[in-house]
Write a protein that holds these residues in place. Structure first.
Motif, PDB file in Angstrom:
ATOM      1  N   TRP A   1      -6.704  15.167  11.191  1.00  0.00           N
ATOM      2  CA  TRP A   1      -7.003  13.749  11.368  1.00  0.00           C
ATOM      3  C   TRP A   1      -7.881  13.186  10.269  1.00  0.00           C
ATOM      4  N   ASP A   2      -8.846  13.940   9.796  1.00  0.00           N
ATOM      5  CA  ASP A   2      -9.781  13.431   8.797  1.00  0.00           C
ATOM      6  C   ASP A   2      -9.329  13.900   7.423  1.00  0.00           C
ATOM      7  N   TRP A   3      -8.555  13.064   6.751  1.00  0.00           N
ATOM      8  CA  TRP A   3      -7.917  13.455   5.507  1.00  0.00           C
ATOM      9  C   TRP A   3      -8.098  12.445   4.378  1.00  0.00           C
ATOM     10  N   THR A   4      -8.644  11.259   4.669  1.00  0.00           N
ATOM     11  CA  THR A   4      -8.735  10.222   3.646  1.00  0.00           C
ATOM     12  C   THR A   4      -9.943  10.474   2.742  1.00  0.00           C
ATOM     13  N   TRP A   5     -10.089   9.645   1.722  1.00  0.00           N
ATOM     14  CA  TRP A   5     -11.242   9.722   0.816  1.00  0.00           C
ATOM     15  C   TRP A   5     -12.379   8.829   1.306  1.00  0.00           C
ATOM     16  N   GLY A   6     -12.274   8.333   2.537  1.00  0.00           N
ATOM     17  CA  GLY A   6     -13.310   7.480   3.111  1.00  0.00           C
ATOM     18  C   GLY A   6     -12.738   6.309   3.886  1.00  0.00           C
ATOM     19  N   CYS A   7     -11.433   6.196   3.889  1.00  0.00           N
ATOM     20  CA  CYS A   7     -10.768   5.099   4.599  1.00  0.00           C
ATOM     21  C   CYS A   7     -10.656   5.405   6.089  1.00  0.00           C
ATOM     22  N   ILE A   8     -10.108   4.447   6.818  1.00  0.00           N
ATOM     23  CA  ILE A   8      -9.860   4.562   8.248  1.00  0.00           C
ATOM     24  C   ILE A   8      -8.347   4.537   8.423  1.00  0.00           C
ATOM     25  N   ALA A   9      -7.782   5.595   8.996  1.00  0.00           N
ATOM     26  CA  ALA A   9      -6.331   5.721   9.096  1.00  0.00           C
ATOM     27  C   ALA A   9      -5.862   5.680  10.543  1.00  0.00           C
ATOM     28  N   VAL A  10      -4.736   4.993  10.750  1.00  0.00           N
ATOM     29  CA  VAL A  10      -4.044   4.930  12.034  1.00  0.00           C
ATOM     30  C   VAL A  10      -2.571   5.224  11.747  1.00  0.00           C
ATOM     31  N   THR A  11      -1.748   5.288  12.775  1.00  0.00           N
ATOM     32  CA  THR A  11      -0.323   5.497  12.536  1.00  0.00           C
ATOM     33  C   THR A  11       0.265   4.257  11.862  1.00  0.00           C
ATOM     34  N   ASP A  12       1.394   4.430  11.212  1.00  0.00           N
ATOM     35  CA  ASP A  12       2.053   3.297  10.554  1.00  0.00           C
ATOM     36  C   ASP A  12       2.383   2.199  11.561  1.00  0.00           C
ATOM     37  N   ARG A  13       2.886   2.572  12.712  1.00  0.00           N
ATOM     38  CA  ARG A  13       3.252   1.583  13.744  1.00  0.00           C
ATOM     39  C   ARG A  13       2.015   0.820  14.216  1.00  0.00           C
TER      40      ARG A  13
ATOM     41  N   HIS B   1      -5.732   1.728   6.917  1.00  0.00           N
ATOM     42  CA  HIS B   1      -4.343   1.868   6.479  1.00  0.00           C
ATOM     43  C   HIS B   1      -3.558   2.808   7.373  1.00  0.00           C
ATOM     44  N   GLY B   2      -2.250   2.864   7.086  1.00  0.00           N
ATOM     45  CA  GLY B   2      -1.343   3.722   7.835  1.00  0.00           C
ATOM     46  C   GLY B   2      -1.484   5.184   7.436  1.00  0.00           C
ATOM     47  N   ARG B   3      -0.612   5.981   8.042  1.00  0.00           N
ATOM     48  CA  ARG B   3      -0.657   7.432   7.856  1.00  0.00           C
ATOM     49  C   ARG B   3       0.741   7.911   7.484  1.00  0.00           C
ATOM     50  N   PRO B   4       1.010   8.072   6.193  1.00  0.00           N
ATOM     51  CA  PRO B   4       2.363   8.460   5.791  1.00  0.00           C
ATOM     52  C   PRO B   4       2.721   9.873   6.250  1.00  0.00           C
TER      53      PRO B   4
ATOM     54  N   SER C   1       0.823  -1.203   0.000  1.00  0.00           N
ATOM     55  CA  SER C   1       0.000   0.000   0.000  1.00  0.00           C
ATOM     56  C   SER C   1       0.861   1.260   0.000  1.00  0.00           C
ATOM     57  N   ARG C   2       0.410   2.288  -0.687  1.00  0.00           N
ATOM     58  CA  ARG C   2       1.133   3.563  -0.608  1.00  0.00           C
ATOM     59  C   ARG C   2       0.930   4.214   0.758  1.00  0.00           C
ATOM     60  N   PHE C   3       0.056   3.614   1.573  1.00  0.00           N
ATOM     61  CA  PHE C   3      -0.171   4.065   2.941  1.00  0.00           C
ATOM     62  C   PHE C   3       0.370   3.030   3.930  1.00  0.00           C
ATOM     63  N   HIS C   4       1.568   2.551   3.667  1.00  0.00           N
ATOM     64  CA  HIS C   4       2.343   1.629   4.498  1.00  0.00           C
ATOM     65  C   HIS C   4       1.834   0.194   4.361  1.00  0.00           C
ATOM     66  N   LEU C   5       0.777  -0.152   5.044  1.00  0.00           N
ATOM     67  CA  LEU C   5       0.092  -1.439   4.938  1.00  0.00           C
ATOM     68  C   LEU C   5      -1.401  -1.141   4.934  1.00  0.00           C
ATOM     69  N   SER C   6      -2.200  -2.036   4.370  1.00  0.00           N
ATOM     70  CA  SER C   6      -3.644  -1.787   4.425  1.00  0.00           C
ATOM     71  C   SER C   6      -4.424  -3.090   4.412  1.00  0.00           C
ATOM     72  N   LEU C   7      -5.610  -3.007   4.990  1.00  0.00           N
ATOM     73  CA  LEU C   7      -6.562  -4.111   5.032  1.00  0.00           C
ATOM     74  C   LEU C   7      -7.844  -3.639   4.347  1.00  0.00           C
ATOM     75  N   GLY C   8      -8.293  -4.409   3.350  1.00  0.00           N
ATOM     76  CA  GLY C   8      -9.446  -4.014   2.559  1.00  0.00           C
ATOM     77  C   GLY C   8     -10.774  -4.318   3.215  1.00  0.00           C
ATOM     78  N   ILE C   9     -11.707  -3.397   3.026  1.00  0.00           N
ATOM     79  CA  ILE C   9     -13.086  -3.535   3.512  1.00  0.00           C
ATOM     80  C   ILE C   9     -13.962  -3.735   2.279  1.00  0.00           C
ATOM     81  N   ASP C  10     -14.919  -4.667   2.331  1.00  0.00           N
ATOM     82  CA  ASP C  10     -15.686  -5.048   1.144  1.00  0.00           C
ATOM     83  C   ASP C  10     -16.786  -4.051   0.752  1.00  0.00           C
TER      84      ASP C  10
END
Length: 173
Positions: free
Chosen positions: A140-152, A129-132, A96-105
């Motif tokens: 904090w609210d910057w994605t296009w609809g995803c859920i973001a946490v820190t990379d760690r 996904h992560g937060r580059p 993922s360009r956002f470190h790692l990500s898990l897909g939601i259906d």
């Protein structure tokens, strides 16, 4: 002569390894986990919290970032909203360009029908996904609809949630 060749090969290997300094090595982002399984995930959008649960027991709680327009349910592509409802975490993206990500259906059948009624596309590609570094700007609210946490944090979540069988995720307003 034989020993000299081995010394040269070893020196070349060490030199190449030193060239990678300063960058995170890909294998470092993949952590192992051997605790109880995550049976489901709950996201509470208003509280900006994500809970990983093992049956009725909370295992971990994370602060999350959401879509750039966080209030309300996702209806169409580009609305900047994080969907609400019951979905499944069903895939991994280790590149993922956002470190790692898990897909939601998302979108499910109801989401597609609602968007079709509006004459629009429901969108897709909703992930946890992560937060580059580019998005570590205090917003904090910057994605296009995803859920973001820190990379760690994403490294831990990625290790804890299995995708060999879908994991339910309830996203609440």
């Amino acid at each position: 002569m034989f020993i000299g060749r081995h010394v040269l090969v070893l020196a070349a290997v060490l030199l190449l390894a030193a060239c990678g300094g300063g960058r995170e090595q890909p294998s470092m982002k993949f952590r192992s986990y051997s605790g109880p399984s995550v049976t489901h995930v709950v996201v509470h959008k208003q509280a900006r919290k994500m809970y990983l649960l093992h049956h009725d027991q909370i295992m971990k709680v994370y602060d999350v970032g959401l879509g750039f327009s966080p209030t309300g349910d996702k209806k169409i592509e580009g609305d900047g909203k994080t969907p609400e409802g019951l979905y499944m975490i069903d895939r991994r993206n280790p590149n993922s360009r956002f470190h790692l990500s898990l897909g939601i259906d998302y979108p499910n059948a109801a989401d597609r029908a609602e968007a079709r009624y509006l004459g629009k596309s429901p969108g897709g590609d909703i992930f946890i996904h992560g937060r580059p570094a580019a998005y570590q700007n205090g917003v904090w609210d910057w994605t296009w609809g995803c859920i973001a946490v820190t990379d760690r944090e994403m490294e831990d979540i990625y290790a804890m949630i299995r995708t060999d069988r879908p994991t339910p995720i309830l996203i609440m307003p």
